[in-house]
Structures are given as structure tokens and as C-alpha cells.
Write an enzyme that holds these catalytic residues in place. Sequence first.
Site, mmCIF file in Angstrom:
data_model
loop_
_atom_site.group_PDB
_atom_site.id
_atom_site.type_symbol
_atom_site.label_atom_id
_atom_site.label_comp_id
_atom_site.label_asym_id
_atom_site.label_seq_id
_atom_site.Cartn_x
_atom_site.Cartn_y
_atom_site.Cartn_z
ATOM 1 C CG HIS A 8 -3.814 -6.015 0.187
ATOM 2 N ND1 HIS A 8 -2.900 -6.775 0.876
ATOM 3 C CD2 HIS A 8 -4.703 -6.903 -0.327
ATOM 4 C CE1 HIS A 8 -3.221 -8.059 0.798
ATOM 5 N NE2 HIS A 8 -4.313 -8.160 0.053
ATOM 6 C CB VAL B 259 -0.958 0.010 1.228
ATOM 7 C CG1 VAL B 259 -1.977 -1.106 1.132
ATOM 8 C CG2 VAL B 259 -0.186 -0.082 2.549
ATOM 9 C CB CYS C 95 -16.258 9.464 3.016
ATOM 10 S SG CYS C 95 -17.593 10.022 4.081
HETATM 11 N N1 APR Z 1 13.865 -9.446 -1.025
HETATM 12 C C1 APR Z 1 12.979 -10.444 -1.189
HETATM 13 N N2 APR Z 1 12.168 -10.872 -0.221
HETATM 14 C C2 APR Z 1 12.243 -10.254 0.967
HETATM 15 C C3 APR Z 1 13.138 -9.197 1.221
HETATM 16 C C4 APR Z 1 13.992 -8.785 0.159
HETATM 17 N N3 APR Z 1 14.877 -7.792 0.290
HETATM 18 N N4 APR Z 1 12.978 -8.803 2.518
HETATM 19 C C5 APR Z 1 12.007 -9.581 3.038
HETATM 20 N N5 APR Z 1 11.562 -10.456 2.106
HETATM 21 C C6 APR Z 1 10.486 -11.444 2.220
HETATM 22 C C7 APR Z 1 10.367 -12.156 3.543
HETATM 23 O O1 APR Z 1 11.205 -13.304 3.549
HETATM 24 C C8 APR Z 1 8.889 -12.524 3.571
HETATM 25 O O2 APR Z 1 8.648 -13.785 2.984
HETATM 26 O O3 APR Z 1 9.283 -10.734 2.059
HETATM 27 C C9 APR Z 1 8.232 -11.455 2.698
HETATM 28 C C10 APR Z 1 7.379 -10.463 3.442
HETATM 29 O O4 APR Z 1 6.266 -11.147 3.959
HETATM 30 P P1 APR Z 1 5.144 -10.414 4.819
HETATM 31 O O5 APR Z 1 5.806 -9.517 5.803
HETATM 32 O O6 APR Z 1 4.232 -11.459 5.308
HETATM 33 O O7 APR Z 1 4.414 -9.461 3.754
HETATM 34 P P2 APR Z 1 3.282 -9.813 2.710
HETATM 35 O O8 APR Z 1 3.459 -11.169 2.149
HETATM 36 O O9 APR Z 1 3.251 -8.657 1.770
HETATM 37 O O10 APR Z 1 1.978 -9.771 3.605
HETATM 38 C C11 APR Z 1 0.747 -9.886 2.964
HETATM 39 O O11 APR Z 1 -0.437 -9.294 4.938
HETATM 40 O O12 APR Z 1 -0.488 -7.958 6.828
HETATM 41 C C12 APR Z 1 -1.037 -8.189 5.578
HETATM 42 O O13 APR Z 1 -2.173 -6.696 4.173
HETATM 43 C C13 APR Z 1 -0.898 -7.004 4.665
HETATM 44 O O14 APR Z 1 -0.388 -6.920 2.310
HETATM 45 C C14 APR Z 1 -0.019 -7.521 3.548
HETATM 46 C C15 APR Z 1 -0.287 -8.998 3.571
HETATM 47 ZN ZN ZN Z 2 -18.074 11.951 2.847
#
Ligand code: APR
Ligand code: ZN
Length: 298
Positions: A151, A116, A159
Site C-alpha cells: 500500500h 505504510v 509528483c
Molecule cells: N495484535 C494483533 N492484532 C491486533 C492488535 C494487536 N496488538 N491490535 C489490533 N489488532 C487487529 C484488530 O483486531 C483488527 O482486526 O488488527 C486489525 C486491524 O484492522 P484494520 O484497522 O482494518 O487494518 P488493516 O486490516 O491493516 O486495514 C487494511 O485498510 O484503510 C485501509 O489501506 C488501509 O492498509 C489499510 C487497509
Molecule cells: Zn515532478
Amino acid sequence: MSTYLPNDDMASFSRVLSKSKHIIAVAGAGLSAASGIPTFRGAGGFWRKYDAISLATPEAFRNNPSRVWQFYHYRREKALQCEPNPAHMALAAFSNKQIREVLAPRSTFTLITQNVDGLSRRALDSIPSSVPGIDIDAGAIDSQPVLLEMHGRLFDVVCTSSACGHRELNFTSPIVPALAGTEKFVEAADIEPEIPTTDLPRCSKCGALARPGVVWFGEVPHYLDVISKLVDKADLCIVVGTSSTVYPAAGYASEVQDHGGKVAVFNLDRSEGDEDADFLFLGPCEKTLPAALGLKKD
Ligand code: APR
Ligand code: ZN
């Protein structure tokens, strides 16, 4: 998790890429990690101090809009300080038809991001020859969307009155004076100020309380119809920096594989379902992705 590692050969990935006709990328927080935006579940994730489930829900906002707005204000300010990294730039360059013509001739490409933070959009905007005339939103269903922020966006403000529902892009920093400096409290996990709802962001049309335009747990992500069509016809799914734990995004790669498409995962570490991927490039995506897409600057 199995110890079997799928193919990590860049040359054979390039061959698959060059023959692919309908390519999608599914991105997560790891795509923005190198820009300085903490991931949710990996090392350095600030959600560990502030439980995502407890803050990123409609109930949390109803119960404590002041706290939830402080949290999103913090994330907005953070995103504003950060710049797109080489992985965002590689995906943006790959979105360009002329560039893609060399790497994957006569192909389509859409980046579906769970992020986001707006960094993929900024990367696209910074590519001077970014394909003119192509809608980067899903607005025009007939044209191939370049970027789908499924997302929502930190800089969308919506609103809360269902009778109004006004949505607008708002990059103001701070979004309202009452939130100025509160990111410091959040960062330090200190006691937090209680901001009256009258001082929180309000709808510019009707004056009702506004909320961040992000998709919270329990809410339906955007563009699901468009995405489902793209997933159905994709012959290559590039999965970047996501833990693949949050659905529906977590399911797209296996759907592509189910109808015979290939999957390439780019992640710092092992992630959910990656043992089934055709390609697995372990390491920072800001390094591996530009190289794999043939867009690495030497
Ligand atoms: N390069 C590649 N991968 C990476 C790097 C990097 N430099 N740094 C971290 N990662 C990987 C981690 O190993 C992990 O698997 O990115 C991933 C991040 O995972 P999450 O933190 O779970 O994020 P995401 O998969 O986007 O979460 C999905 O969950 O909380 C909700 O809405 C929120 O959009 C989000 C959704
Ligand atoms: Zn409004």
C-alpha cells in the site's frame, strides 16, 4: 461469525512451520498497534474521527489537498515517533536466512504488508546480520523479496504530474514548514488551517504539487504480479493484525488454502474469515508471534 475456534496449539504450529518451504506473511495495522500507531477499524482507530474513505482517495486530494496533506503529515509525524515492536522484530528476524534455517529449513519468506508506516523496514534494517545481497524491494523479480509494502509508504513523495511522476523517499519533519504543528489541529479535531497549494510539498524535479506515496482507495496496490506468484506457491500464510476486509490482501489466505497450503491467523480479536484458518492465535501479536515463530526472548 461461527463460534468454532481453529487450532491454537503452538507446538503443532511449530511442526507445520518447520516443514513449510514457501512462507508468506500478510500484515495489517494490528502489527503496528503496540508501537502506538492507531489501527483503522479496531479500538482507538483515529479513522473514526476522520473517515478513511473520505480522506484516502484521489478525489479527496483533488478537492482538498491541504486537508489531505495535513492528515498524512500527522501520520508521518506519528510514525516517526514510534519504534518497531517485538512482532516487527520477530518477522524481521524470521526474514534472516540463517535464523530461518533453524526454524523452517530451506524455506523462503516474504512479508507482504498493507502498512505504510515503515516500521517493518526499520525492523529489518536494525537486524545487524540482515541477509546481504537480497533486495528488500520487488525490484529484482528473480530474487525472493523480503518485504513488499503493497500500500505504499508514508515517506514516499510522488509528483502529481503524469509527465514527471518523480518519486522519492523523504523523511523530513515537517515535510514543509506550512505543515508544522498542523498535526495538533488534526489531533484535536479542531478547525484546520487552509494551506495554499504553493506551500504544500512540491516535486523536487519539476515543482508540481506532490502527493503522499500511499495507495488510496480505488488505486491499484503495488507488486501485485510478484505477490500473486508468491501466493501461488506459498504453503504457509501467516496473517498478522489485519481485519482482512480490504482486498486484494484479504483474499491471499484463502488462495493459499485453496491450493492446499496452511493459514495461521494472529489477531487480537476474531477477524474476517478466521474460522477457516488452520491456526488461530488470539491475543496481541507482539506476544503471540515471537512465541509462535520460536523467537521469544525469555
Ligand atoms: N495484535 C494483533 N492484532 C491486533 C492488535 C494487536 N496488538 N491490535 C489490533 N489488532 C487487529 C484488530 O483486531 C483488527 O482486526 O488488527 C486489525 C486491524 O484492522 P484494520 O484497522 O482494518 O487494518 P488493516 O486490516 O491493516 O486495514 C487494511 O485498510 O484503510 C485501509 O489501506 C488501509 O492498509 C489499510 C487497509
Ligand atoms: Zn515532478
